[in-house]
Design a protein around this motif. Structure first.
Motif, PDB file in Angstrom:
ATOM      1  N   UNK A   4      62.782 -11.721 -20.711  1.00 29.47           N
ATOM      2  CA  UNK A   4      63.606 -12.097 -21.854  1.00 29.47           C
ATOM      3  C   UNK A   4      63.782 -10.870 -22.734  1.00 29.47           C
ATOM      4  N   UNK A   5      65.016 -10.494 -22.947  1.00 27.01           N
ATOM      5  CA  UNK A   5      65.337  -9.368 -23.827  1.00 27.01           C
ATOM      6  C   UNK A   5      65.978  -9.944 -25.083  1.00 27.01           C
ATOM      7  N   UNK A   6      65.396  -9.645 -26.228  1.00 21.91           N
ATOM      8  CA  UNK A   6      65.970 -10.095 -27.493  1.00 21.91           C
ATOM      9  C   UNK A   6      67.048  -9.099 -27.903  1.00 21.91           C
ATOM     10  N   UNK A   7      68.252  -9.619 -28.121  1.00 21.34           N
ATOM     11  CA  UNK A   7      69.389  -8.787 -28.507  1.00 21.34           C
ATOM     12  C   UNK A   7      69.647  -8.942 -30.005  1.00 21.34           C
ATOM     13  N   UNK A   8      70.101  -7.884 -30.649  1.00 20.84           N
ATOM     14  CA  UNK A   8      70.297  -7.962 -32.097  1.00 20.84           C
ATOM     15  C   UNK A   8      71.526  -8.774 -32.502  1.00 20.84           C
ATOM     16  N   UNK A   9      71.425  -9.372 -33.674  1.00 21.48           N
ATOM     17  CA  UNK A   9      72.543 -10.033 -34.344  1.00 21.48           C
ATOM     18  C   UNK A   9      72.649  -9.403 -35.730  1.00 21.48           C
ATOM     19  N   UNK A  10      73.878  -9.193 -36.190  1.00 18.88           N
ATOM     20  CA  UNK A  10      74.099  -8.520 -37.464  1.00 18.88           C
ATOM     21  C   UNK A  10      74.919  -9.382 -38.409  1.00 18.88           C
ATOM     22  N   UNK A  11      74.938  -8.980 -39.669  1.00 21.20           N
ATOM     23  CA  UNK A  11      75.649  -9.732 -40.707  1.00 21.20           C
ATOM     24  C   UNK A  11      77.162  -9.516 -40.661  1.00 21.20           C
ATOM     25  N   UNK A  12      77.633  -8.508 -39.996  1.00 19.67           N
ATOM     26  CA  UNK A  12      79.073  -8.240 -39.930  1.00 19.67           C
ATOM     27  C   UNK A  12      79.790  -9.304 -39.110  1.00 19.67           C
ATOM     28  N   UNK A  13      81.033  -9.640 -39.469  1.00 21.56           N
ATOM     29  CA  UNK A  13      81.788 -10.634 -38.700  1.00 21.56           C
ATOM     30  C   UNK A  13      82.396 -10.080 -37.411  1.00 21.56           C
ATOM     31  N   UNK A  14      82.281  -8.759 -37.193  1.00 21.73           N
ATOM     32  CA  UNK A  14      82.825  -8.134 -35.984  1.00 21.73           C
ATOM     33  C   UNK A  14      82.057  -6.834 -35.754  1.00 21.73           C
ATOM     34  N   UNK A  15      81.304  -6.770 -34.666  1.00 23.60           N
ATOM     35  CA  UNK A  15      80.537  -5.558 -34.383  1.00 23.60           C
ATOM     36  C   UNK A  15      80.285  -5.444 -32.889  1.00 23.60           C
ATOM     37  N   UNK A  16      79.906  -4.247 -32.483  1.00 18.26           N
ATOM     38  CA  UNK A  16      79.562  -4.015 -31.082  1.00 18.26           C
ATOM     39  C   UNK A  16      78.425  -3.016 -31.006  1.00 18.26           C
ATOM     40  N   UNK A  17      77.717  -3.087 -29.897  1.00 15.38           N
ATOM     41  CA  UNK A  17      76.614  -2.160 -29.652  1.00 15.38           C
ATOM     42  C   UNK A  17      76.420  -2.025 -28.150  1.00 15.38           C
ATOM     43  N   UNK A  18      75.744  -0.955 -27.766  1.00 16.31           N
ATOM     44  CA  UNK A  18      75.451  -0.699 -26.364  1.00 16.31           C
ATOM     45  C   UNK A  18      73.992  -1.051 -26.101  1.00 16.31           C
ATOM     46  N   UNK A  19      73.761  -1.693 -24.964  1.00 13.44           N
ATOM     47  CA  UNK A  19      72.417  -2.101 -24.578  1.00 13.44           C
ATOM     48  C   UNK A  19      72.277  -1.916 -23.066  1.00 13.44           C
ATOM     49  N   UNK A  20      71.083  -1.539 -22.628  1.00 11.49           N
ATOM     50  CA  UNK A  20      70.817  -1.410 -21.198  1.00 11.49           C
ATOM     51  C   UNK A  20      70.182  -2.698 -20.702  1.00 11.49           C
ATOM     52  N   UNK A  21      70.819  -3.299 -19.706  1.00  8.60           N
ATOM     53  CA  UNK A  21      70.336  -4.540 -19.098  1.00  8.60           C
ATOM     54  C   UNK A  21      70.215  -4.320 -17.601  1.00  8.60           C
ATOM     55  N   UNK A  22      69.070  -4.552 -17.063  1.00  2.00           N
ATOM     56  CA  UNK A  22      68.801  -4.382 -15.629  1.00  2.00           C
ATOM     57  C   UNK A  22      69.221  -2.996 -15.147  1.00  2.00           C
ATOM     58  N   UNK A  23      68.995  -1.980 -15.985  1.00  3.43           N
ATOM     59  CA  UNK A  23      69.242  -0.592 -15.601  1.00  3.43           C
ATOM     60  C   UNK A  23      70.664  -0.090 -15.784  1.00  3.43           C
ATOM     61  N   UNK A  24      71.555  -0.905 -16.313  1.00  5.74           N
ATOM     62  CA  UNK A  24      72.950  -0.508 -16.521  1.00  5.74           C
ATOM     63  C   UNK A  24      73.300  -0.680 -17.993  1.00  5.74           C
ATOM     64  N   UNK A  25      74.054   0.284 -18.538  1.00  8.00           N
ATOM     65  CA  UNK A  25      74.456   0.218 -19.948  1.00  8.00           C
ATOM     66  C   UNK A  25      75.720  -0.632 -20.100  1.00  8.00           C
ATOM     67  N   UNK A  26      75.654  -1.570 -21.011  1.00 11.34           N
ATOM     68  CA  UNK A  26      76.776  -2.454 -21.323  1.00 11.34           C
ATOM     69  C   UNK A  26      77.087  -2.386 -22.812  1.00 11.34           C
ATOM     70  N   UNK A  27      78.321  -2.711 -23.164  1.00 10.50           N
ATOM     71  CA  UNK A  27      78.700  -2.844 -24.557  1.00 10.50           C
ATOM     72  C   UNK A  27      78.934  -4.322 -24.841  1.00 10.50           C
TER      73      UNK A  27
END
Length: 109
Positions: A4-27
């Motif tokens: 289980x990977x906890x992903x961030x949530x932010x206060x902005x109504x529109x945002x993006x971030x990059x995260x590595x899942x199972x060895x691959x970077x996703x946005x």
């Protein structure tokens, strides 16, 4: 074994971030659609190549489990952490405050 990977949530109504899942970077892009009063999710490769766009962020449901996405074997999941259902329903816009966002997969061990 389930990971289980906890992903961030932010206060902005529109945002993006990059995260590595199972060895691959996703946005991941999360945004609130004012017209339909719902949160939506876009999933892309880190270089911006889209995979899934505009999918509704449905609480307590395994998101993308029914999709075949190269490199991902799991699913995304958003759960309520408010004190009661009325609290989370009345504050769904405040996703960072009343919800937790996860990526869940089986690492094969």
């Amino acid at each position: 074994m389930a990971q289980i990977i906890i992903l961030p949530l932010y206060a902005d109504p529109d945002y993006k971030y990059t995260v590595t899942l199972e060895g691959i970077a996703y946005m991941i892009r999360l945004y609130f659609n004012e017209r339909v009063q719902r949160w939506a999710i876009d999933l892309s490769y880190a270089d911006g190549t889209p995979i899934i766009l505009g999918e509704s962020l449905v609480r307590n449901y395994p998101l993308f489990l029914d999709y075949h996405i190269d490199g991902l074997s799991g699913y995304f999941y958003i759960e309520e952490i408010g004190k009661d259902m009325n609290e989370t329903n009345n504050h769904f816009y405040e996703i960072w405050k009343y919800f937790r966002f996860y990526y869940i997969y089986d690492d094969g061990e």
